[in-house]
Each structure stands twice: as C-alpha cells, then as structure tokens.
Write an enzyme that holds these catalytic residues in place. Structure first.
Site, PDB file in Angstrom:
ATOM      1  N   GLU A   1     134.748 -22.496 -19.395  1.00 42.44           N
ATOM      2  CA  GLU A   1     134.808 -22.846 -20.818  1.00 42.44           C
ATOM      3  C   GLU A   1     136.018 -22.242 -21.521  1.00 42.44           C
ATOM      4  O   GLU A   1     136.452 -21.136 -21.202  1.00 42.44           O
ATOM      5  CB  GLU A   1     133.537 -22.337 -21.512  1.00 42.44           C
TER       6      GLU A   1
ATOM      7  N   HIS B   1     123.739 -20.695 -19.684  1.00 42.38           N
ATOM      8  CA  HIS B   1     124.807 -19.687 -19.819  1.00 42.38           C
ATOM      9  C   HIS B   1     124.343 -18.385 -19.143  1.00 42.38           C
ATOM     10  O   HIS B   1     123.835 -17.490 -19.831  1.00 42.38           O
ATOM     11  CB  HIS B   1     125.074 -19.358 -21.290  1.00 42.38           C
TER      12      HIS B   1
ATOM     13  N   SER C   1     140.746 -22.020 -31.760  1.00 41.71           N
ATOM     14  CA  SER C   1     140.963 -22.940 -32.876  1.00 41.71           C
ATOM     15  C   SER C   1     142.388 -22.887 -33.427  1.00 41.71           C
ATOM     16  O   SER C   1     142.771 -23.737 -34.217  1.00 41.71           O
ATOM     17  CB  SER C   1     139.968 -22.614 -33.994  1.00 41.71           C
TER      18      SER C   1
ATOM     19  N   GLU D   1     125.659 -29.780 -32.915  1.00 39.30           N
ATOM     20  CA  GLU D   1     124.501 -28.913 -32.733  1.00 39.30           C
ATOM     21  C   GLU D   1     123.886 -28.521 -34.074  1.00 39.30           C
ATOM     22  O   GLU D   1     122.689 -28.223 -34.142  1.00 39.30           O
ATOM     23  CB  GLU D   1     124.943 -27.657 -31.960  1.00 39.30           C
TER      24      GLU D   1
ATOM     25  N   HIS E   1     134.668 -25.806 -25.596  1.00 33.76           N
ATOM     26  CA  HIS E   1     133.367 -25.372 -26.132  1.00 33.76           C
ATOM     27  C   HIS E   1     132.733 -26.365 -27.102  1.00 33.76           C
ATOM     28  O   HIS E   1     131.621 -26.828 -26.881  1.00 33.76           O
ATOM     29  CB  HIS E   1     133.491 -23.993 -26.803  1.00 33.76           C
TER      30      HIS E   1
ATOM     31  N   HIS F   1     129.616 -28.691 -26.153  1.00 33.31           N
ATOM     32  CA  HIS F   1     128.565 -28.621 -27.179  1.00 33.31           C
ATOM     33  C   HIS F   1     128.959 -29.591 -28.291  1.00 33.31           C
ATOM     34  O   HIS F   1     130.125 -29.621 -28.697  1.00 33.31           O
ATOM     35  CB  HIS F   1     128.466 -27.211 -27.751  1.00 33.31           C
TER      36      HIS F   1
ATOM     37  N   ASP G   1     119.659 -24.181 -21.962  1.00 31.97           N
ATOM     38  CA  ASP G   1     120.642 -23.328 -22.625  1.00 31.97           C
ATOM     39  C   ASP G   1     120.482 -21.913 -22.056  1.00 31.97           C
ATOM     40  O   ASP G   1     119.811 -21.733 -21.037  1.00 31.97           O
ATOM     41  CB  ASP G   1     120.461 -23.349 -24.157  1.00 31.97           C
TER      42      ASP G   1
ATOM     43  N   HIS H   1     122.371 -27.355 -18.195  1.00 30.80           N
ATOM     44  CA  HIS H   1     123.107 -26.545 -19.191  1.00 30.80           C
ATOM     45  C   HIS H   1     122.493 -25.161 -19.350  1.00 30.80           C
ATOM     46  O   HIS H   1     121.415 -25.004 -19.923  1.00 30.80           O
ATOM     47  CB  HIS H   1     123.134 -27.264 -20.547  1.00 30.80           C
TER      48      HIS H   1
HETATM   49  O1  MCF Z   1     124.393 -23.377 -26.576  1.00 36.63           O
HETATM   50  C1  MCF Z   1     124.220 -22.180 -27.275  1.00 36.63           C
HETATM   51  C2  MCF Z   1     124.425 -22.486 -28.720  1.00 36.63           C
HETATM   52  N1  MCF Z   1     125.672 -23.177 -28.987  1.00 36.63           N
HETATM   53  C3  MCF Z   1     126.893 -22.742 -28.615  1.00 36.63           C
HETATM   54  N2  MCF Z   1     127.263 -21.843 -27.758  1.00 36.63           N
HETATM   55  C4  MCF Z   1     126.536 -21.040 -26.969  1.00 36.63           C
HETATM   56  C5  MCF Z   1     125.154 -21.119 -26.747  1.00 36.63           C
HETATM   57  N3  MCF Z   1     124.793 -20.096 -25.996  1.00 36.63           N
HETATM   58  C6  MCF Z   1     125.888 -19.393 -25.702  1.00 36.63           C
HETATM   59  N4  MCF Z   1     126.950 -19.951 -26.276  1.00 36.63           N
HETATM   60  C7  MCF Z   1     128.309 -19.395 -26.124  1.00 36.63           C
HETATM   61  C8  MCF Z   1     129.376 -20.421 -25.972  1.00 36.63           C
HETATM   62  O2  MCF Z   1     129.465 -20.886 -24.660  1.00 36.63           O
HETATM   63  O3  MCF Z   1     128.641 -18.661 -27.259  1.00 36.63           O
HETATM   64  C9  MCF Z   1     130.040 -18.712 -27.475  1.00 36.63           C
HETATM   65  C10 MCF Z   1     130.608 -19.674 -26.445  1.00 36.63           C
HETATM   66  O4  MCF Z   1     131.203 -18.988 -25.416  1.00 36.63           O
HETATM   67  C11 MCF Z   1     130.205 -19.176 -28.898  1.00 36.63           C
HETATM   68  S1  MCF Z   1     131.836 -19.424 -29.463  1.00 36.63           S
HETATM   69  C12 MCF Z   1     132.360 -17.839 -29.901  1.00 36.63           C
HETATM   70 FE    FE Z   2     124.919 -23.923 -24.744  1.00 36.71          FE
END
Ligand code: MCF
Ligand code: FE
Length: 409
Positions: A143, A66, A147, A211, A181, A208, A311, A64
């Site tokens: 992804e 990004h 909503s 969390e 997401h 996710h 992450d 996992h």
């Molecule tokens: O995993 C971490 C924390 N939790 C959720 N989302 C993200 C994280 N790092 C980046 N993200 C991204 C997620 O994939 O942030 C965005 C999404 O695209 C949040 S939703 C607007």
């Molecule tokens: Fe993440």
C-alpha cells in the site's frame, strides 16, 4: 490419492444444495467429488476417512485484512470516521508492535478457523516475512499513501522498493500486488503511477473507496467532515482531488477490488461494474467506524457480486470470516435470511477465491484441494435452513491446503 467423506457437503457453486454423505477424492488437486459410497467403489484401496455429524466444504477466502494492525484492541476511536482516522494518525508512532511471530500466530488461527486465502493490505511491509512464509494463499497488496504531489516521486520510489522486495518472495501461494490507499489520502498523480505499474506487472489492485460520508462529500463537493478534518487536524486546506466517478475511471484496465463502497450510489456502482471491478464489504468495520451498512441488494440488483471481508484489528473485534458472516446476517435484518446465507457462502468460497486469482473455493475436479471439515450439531440433519445453519452453528475442525491437513488438531 485420498478419500475424505462427511455426513454433509457443500461444494461452493452458486445455488448448490447441501448434500448427504458425499466425498472428495484428492491429492494436491481435487480428482472427484461424488457420493461417499460410490467413491469407495470407484477408487478402492486408497486411504479413506469419514466424518460423522460434520460438513465438508471449500475453505473460505478473506479478501481484505490488515495483519500489521493485529495487536490493537481499544486503541482507536469508533463511531465517526474522521475521529477514527485522527486516532490512527495520532497514535501511529507508538502503536503496539506486531512482530513476525504475532502475525504468524494470527494467520495460523485464521487458517484453523477455515480461511486459506487472503487479500492482505500491507501499510509498511512489516508483515512481509510472515505472509510469505504462511501456508495460506496470500495476495499481498503493497500500500501507498501520499497526498502531497510534490513528494510523489519519493512515495512511489518507496513503494517500488517494497514491491520489488515482495516480488523476490513470489510463489504459488504468495502473490505481490499494489494498493493506492484511498482517493482522499493518495494524490491522483501517485495513483496513476501505481496503476501504470500494476498494468505493466499485471497485478491485482485494492483500494479503500467511499468509506465515509465525509469522503463522499469532500470528493463530490469539496466540503463536509473530511474537509474540516484536513484543516483542523493538519492545519492545511486540502481541495478535492477528483470526483468519485473520475477516481473509478482511473482503474479501467486494472483488476481492482474496491473496498467498503458504503456511500456509493447507483451511478458509482454502475461505473464499477462497467470497468469489471469487484466490491468488497466489511460489515463490522463499517458499523464501528461509520454507523452504516452497505446496501447488498442495491449492488446485486445492478449486477455486482460483493465479497465479504473482516478488515483489520484497527476496525474489528476479530479477523475471522465466519464470525463476520454471522454479524453480516444479523446486521442485514431486513434481507431474506436464507437467500443471504446462500449468497454469503457462495461469495466467500467460489467467488472470493476467483477474484484473488486462486483456483480454489469449489469442490470440483481440477481445483486445489483447499477444504475444511466443519462440525455440525447433532440435529443438523433435520435443519430446514441448511446453508444458514452452517454460518450460525458450524465449527471448523480441520483445514486442508493443497490436500494436506494444516497444523495439529
Ligand atoms: O479499512 C480500515 C479503515 N479504512 C482505512 N484504512 C485502514 C483500515 N484499517 C487500517 N487502515 C490503514 C490503512 O491501510 O490505516 C492507514 C492506512 O495505512 C490509514 S491512512 C494514514
Ligand atoms: Fe481496510
């Protein structure tokens, strides 16, 4: 055919010991894993190398990450999840741009530090080119977030377009996949459509999940920190879509990675086990965004085997799995340290590769020749914590993918 031996070897299988003077015989695939002296006798006349004061082991997988967030250092607010989420949303129009070159550089460093398989979460598709061209084996999770049920078709069409684009680049190393997401950000109608597509296409899914405490409270009782975040930040009341258990049930029949699970209780973990899904834990991300840690023992006692991941730079200080494992060992100060280290190595090699669908992570005949040479200190031979010391003191020196040495060293 080649022989590569080292003073020490760890083969990735559960509860395996660290062996002395072992070797792999390999081309693209592993042909044999046996004592170095025997390898020389049995396979004479082929290119042979031996690394002293070093350990041979399967490469790691990081399920996992990004990469699109790779240029962030101090951009986001840490300490409480909705503050972090607010900072991401507020800053997203002018976040530092990660170019294809930047992402290629990040992936290259990741490989040199011993990770050869990744689960990439792609928020926008800006990382497509770099990921598809990488030497690493990548499951590429396209992804979607959305909503508002009235805009569901639009969100889905956009996702489908990105998914189809990634499919054109599909290869043995680059596997397109899908990601709704999270249960608070993606409407169940959109989630359902993504899951139908995943079933039809037989692809992996990552999401996710639980969390933050706010997420749990909003899902279970339509209250809490996230509930106020929706009304304060978006100036819009958002009622809970479904309970955590209902969300889990939606994923039955789809191979899913549930990421974080920080606030999952016994019932939720059992439901995840029941649908044969996998847990992924990101210890440093959880510390920074939620001041909490995942209960590894609770999950393992239920029969789940969590994977570890970094992450992205949106919630971490680097994206190197071995560093993550070091912190994980320190954060979990109350777990038996040698058992935890053994589990971490097994989980981050054999298990994580298997979950991502790659035939690697074990030094055994028939597996891909994806392995690393790790420099160990001179006194490692006397170590009474051989597994733990790999995590604490190992320095990855060489990475092989499909039997080929990666990059310049
Ligand atoms: O995993 C971490 C924390 N939790 C959720 N989302 C993200 C994280 N790092 C980046 N993200 C991204 C997620 O994939 O942030 C965005 C999404 O695209 C949040 S939703 C607007
Ligand atoms: Fe993440």
């Amino acid at each position: 055919l080649n022989i590569l031996g080292a003073s020490f070897a760890y083969n990735g299988e559960e509860n395996c010991d660290v062996l002395d003077d072992y070797a792999v015989v390999f081309d693209k695939k592993i042909i044999d894993f046996l004592p170095f002296e025997e390898a020389k006798k049995r396979y004479s006349g082929i290119k042979t190398e031996f690394f002293r004061d070093a350990l041979l082991m399967p490469s790691f997988a990081n399920p996992h990450i990004h990469p699109e967030f790779g240029a962030n250092r101090c951009n986001f607010t840490y300490g409480e999840f909705t503050k972090w989420l607010g900072s991401v949303i507020k800053k997203s129009p002018d976040l530092p741009i990660c170019t294809t070159q930047d992402i290629e550089n990040e992936l290259s460093t990741i490989i040199k530090k011993g990770v050869t398989a990744l689960g990439v979460i792609s928020s926008n598709g800006y990382d497509l080119e770099a990921c598809a061209a990488s030497s690493a084996k990548i499951v590429y999770f396209n992804e979607t977030v959305g909503s508002n049920p009235e805009l569901k078709n639009m969100f889905f069409e956009k996702l489908l377009e990105r998914y189809e684009k990634s499919k054109k680049l599909k290869s043995d190393r680059f596997i397109p996949a899908l990601s709704p997401h999270a249960p608070y950000s993606t409407h169940p109608l959109l989630v359902r459509e993504v899951l139908e597509l995943a079933k039809k296409e037989q692809v992996l899914v990552s999401t996710h999940f639980l969390e933050s405490m706010g997420e749990k409270e909003w899902l279970s009782s339509n209250s809490g920190e996230l509930k106020s975040f929706f009304s304060d930040f978006f100036e819009m009341k958002r009622d809970s879509f479904l309970t955590p258990l209902e969300y889990i049930d939606m994923f039955e029949g789809v191979k899913t990675l549930f990421v974080h699970n920080l606030f999952a209780d016994k019932n939720e973990l059992e439901a995840i086990l029941k649908i044969d899904a996998t847990l992924v834990s990101c210890p440093r991300s959880n510390r920074l965004l939620n001041s909490a840690r995942f209960d590894i023992n609770q999950a393992r006692n239920i029969g789940l085997n969590p994977l570890f991941a970094t992450d992205g730079m949106s919630s971490n200080i680097d994206t190197h799995l071995l560093e993550e494992l070091k912190f994980m060992i320190f954060i979990n100060y109350d777990l038996e340290i040698n058992d935890l280290a053994k589990y971490a190595l097994f989980s981050s090699t054999a298990l994580s590769h298997k979950v991502l669908g790659f035939e690697a992570g074990i030094l055994k005949k028939g597996f891909d020749s994806d392995f690393i040479i790790v420099d160990m200190p001179q006194d490692y031979a006397d170590s009474s914590n051989k597994h733990l010391d790999i995590i604490l003191h190992g320095v990855v020196k060489k990475t092989y993918i499909n039997g080929e040495l990666y990059g310049d060293y």
